[in-house]
Design a protein around this motif. Sequence first.
Motif, PDB file in Angstrom:
ATOM      1  N   CYS A  80      -2.165   3.544   7.261  1.00 53.28           N
ATOM      2  CA  CYS A  80      -3.432   4.243   7.463  1.00 53.28           C
ATOM      3  C   CYS A  80      -4.446   3.243   8.013  1.00 53.28           C
ATOM      4  N   HIS A 110       0.813  -1.216   0.000  1.00 51.26           N
ATOM      5  CA  HIS A 110       0.000   0.000   0.000  1.00 51.26           C
ATOM      6  C   HIS A 110       0.848   1.268   0.000  1.00 51.26           C
ATOM      7  N   CYS A 142      -8.244   3.548   0.180  1.00 51.09           N
ATOM      8  CA  CYS A 142      -7.182   2.608   0.603  1.00 51.09           C
ATOM      9  C   CYS A 142      -7.764   1.247   0.997  1.00 51.09           C
ATOM     10  N   HIS A 165       1.778   3.270   2.757  1.00 54.01           N
ATOM     11  CA  HIS A 165       1.770   4.075   3.986  1.00 54.01           C
ATOM     12  C   HIS A 165       0.880   3.386   5.028  1.00 54.01           C
TER      13      HIS A 165
HETATM   14 ZN   LIG Z   1      -3.984   4.351   2.923  1.00 54.35          ZN
END
Ligand SMILES: [Zn+2]
Length: 196
Positions: free
Chosen positions: A18, A14, A59, A16
Motif C-alpha cells: 500500500c 506489513h 499503515c 500488503h
Molecule cells: Zn497498508
Amino acid sequence: MNMEKLLETGFAFHGHRCPAMPLGIRAAVAAMDRLGVQRSQDKELYVISETGRGHAAGCFLDGIMVATGCTYGKSNIEKLYHNKLAFTLVDVASGRAVRALIRPEFLESMMDSPFVRLRKEGVPPQDIDPEIAEPLINRVLSMPQDTFLILKDVKPPVLERRGGDFEVVRCDRCGEAGFATAFVRTATGHLCKACQ
Ligand SMILES: [Zn+2]
Ligand SMILES: [Zn+2]
C-alpha cells in the motif's frame, strides 16, 4: 538499512503493498536524517506517534517502526490516538526531537486516490490490483520530500526512564511466571495482575 532493504522488510512485516507504509518509511528516514541518527538497535530512539486506531492510512505507523527500529516489543514507541499522520522522533541520548507531519493537502489527495476509493468500497488492501497500487507506491517513493512532509525541531518530551526488569517471580495463585514490576508482593509471595 538502505531504502531498498527497508522497503523489502517493511512490506514483508506489513503484509500488503500500500502507499501509506512506504510513506511512513520516507517520513521516518527524513526525521532520522534531520537528527543525524541511525536506526534504533535498542532504545536509542523513541517515537511518539499521533496516529490512532482504525483510520485510513494507519499503515503509516508500520513504516515508521520499520525505519526507526522503535517497536512495541522494545517499548520505545507510544501512540497518542490523535488520528493525525504525525509523529515526534526523539534522540534519547542528546534529547533532541523532531516532529514530522504529513502535509494536509497531501493527506487530502491520498484520500482521493483510486487505492483509497477501493478501500472505501470494502476491497481489502491485498486484493487491490497492482496496476492501481504500484504507481501510487512509486509516487510516494519518488516525490520530493517538501511535497508531503513538514519537519520541525521541537522541545523534547519528558520520557519515563526505565531499565530492564530482570527479576522473574511466580504468582502464588495461578503459578504463572512473569517480571516482578507488574506483580504485587504479598505476605507469602507474589500475585499477578490477573489474580489480584
Ligand atoms: Zn497498508
Ligand atoms: Zn496469577
